[in-house]
Design an enzyme around this catalytic site. Sequence first.
Site, mmCIF file in Angstrom:
data_model
loop_
_atom_site.group_PDB
_atom_site.id
_atom_site.type_symbol
_atom_site.label_atom_id
_atom_site.label_comp_id
_atom_site.label_asym_id
_atom_site.label_seq_id
_atom_site.Cartn_x
_atom_site.Cartn_y
_atom_site.Cartn_z
ATOM 1 N N ALA A 12 0.812 -1.215 0.000
ATOM 2 C CA ALA A 12 0.000 0.000 0.000
ATOM 3 C C ALA A 12 0.846 1.266 0.000
ATOM 4 C CB ALA A 12 -0.924 0.003 1.225
ATOM 5 N N SER A 13 2.133 1.124 0.284
ATOM 6 C CA SER A 13 2.992 2.294 0.521
ATOM 7 C C SER A 13 3.431 2.946 -0.777
ATOM 8 C CB SER A 13 4.210 1.845 1.337
ATOM 9 O OG SER A 13 5.368 2.586 1.024
ATOM 10 N N THR A 14 3.227 4.251 -0.846
ATOM 11 C CA THR A 14 3.492 4.987 -2.074
ATOM 12 C C THR A 14 4.973 4.961 -2.464
ATOM 13 O OG1 THR A 14 3.593 6.991 -0.740
ATOM 14 C CG2 THR A 14 1.524 6.521 -1.845
#
EC number: 5.99.1.4
Lengths: 199, 199
Positions: A12-14
């Site tokens: 989920a981490s950009t």
Amino acid sequence: MTKPLEFWFEFASTYSYPAAMQVEAACAARGVPLVWKPFLLGPVFGAQGMTDSPFNLYPVKGAYMWRDMERICAAAALPLHKPSTFPRGSMLAARICAAHADADWIGDFVRAVYSANFAEDLDIGAADVIGPVLQALGQEAATIIDSAGTPEAKQALRALTDDAIARGIFGAPSFTVGTELFWGHDRMDMALTEAAGGD
Amino acid sequence: MTKPLEFWFEFASTYSYPAAMQVEAACAARGVPLVWKPFLLGPVFGAQGMTDSPFNLYPVKGAYMWRDMERICAAAALPLHKPSTFPRGSMLAARICAAHADADWIGDFVRAVYSANFAEDLDIGAADVIGPVLQALGQEAATIIDSAGTPEAKQALRALTDDAIARGIFGAPSFTVGTELFWGHDRMDMALTEAAGGD
């Protein structure tokens, strides 16, 4: 002396997106062994008393992050489509990685899932998104998705996340080389230099 | 076309230290005009609902930051002595900068104050530390310290901090080039490239 680079990532981490797309090639170019370390940020943020992504908790920081991501992805020639849901559910893909850490398709799977989330705006939490990703890699999608639901897969991901917290990891992406911790896509080169023995 | 680089700094901020030591020479090397923008992080963090430095609020992140600072300062050949008090009071030095933004000694003053805080572990909030710093630069210390207490100096710093918040600045150091915002010492090169017209 060359040491392995451990790459700690959360789907989920950009900022994990550009790092995940680049890390395998960057390690190969430096002759550094790569160890994929999937984990979940939710429990990590929870251990710091946060109940959501800091980019949602601090909207001014979030607005900056999306602009910064645009610049970074443009510089790296990576497509970026801001996900219509953020953060996306990453449990399924992370459990698959934890359960199949040594499979020869892991690097391709990681990159395909990040592309689905950040370039194609697909719900990577859904089996009907992850299934076609696995099929495109020539894998038995149903078998692998089922394997992610086993107690062993759940425990493997839990152990990785506990290990991340124990090592002082507080965000993603992170890199560890022995006991040295590096946080952020912008520390990848520094981590590679450490792994390559300071060259 | 070359544009000015605005450098937003807070004397208590750790990552502002290497940036402040490097930014004037880096701008000169790229032919980029530099604008010093002192501000206070307290009201900026307050606007985000934080009552202390994030490095104190999130100790795991704080521990990482000090190790990261050691590596960054070593790579830049900058001395680092972890301040025995963190964050240090920065109001006096910031008001002096706000009141004397165009003085030809500002760059030297900024660097000397950061050295006092992060290399010499001195209380930069105290007039008996800032006074000798000014004297060493050949300035009239008492006159300048008095000027920092005037309503004009207080208002100048307040206006800079309000402007920082209005521009979406949420941490230090930050760099602005027109409406483009860059956060962190590690974004200095990207900001310089933007200021230099993308070269």
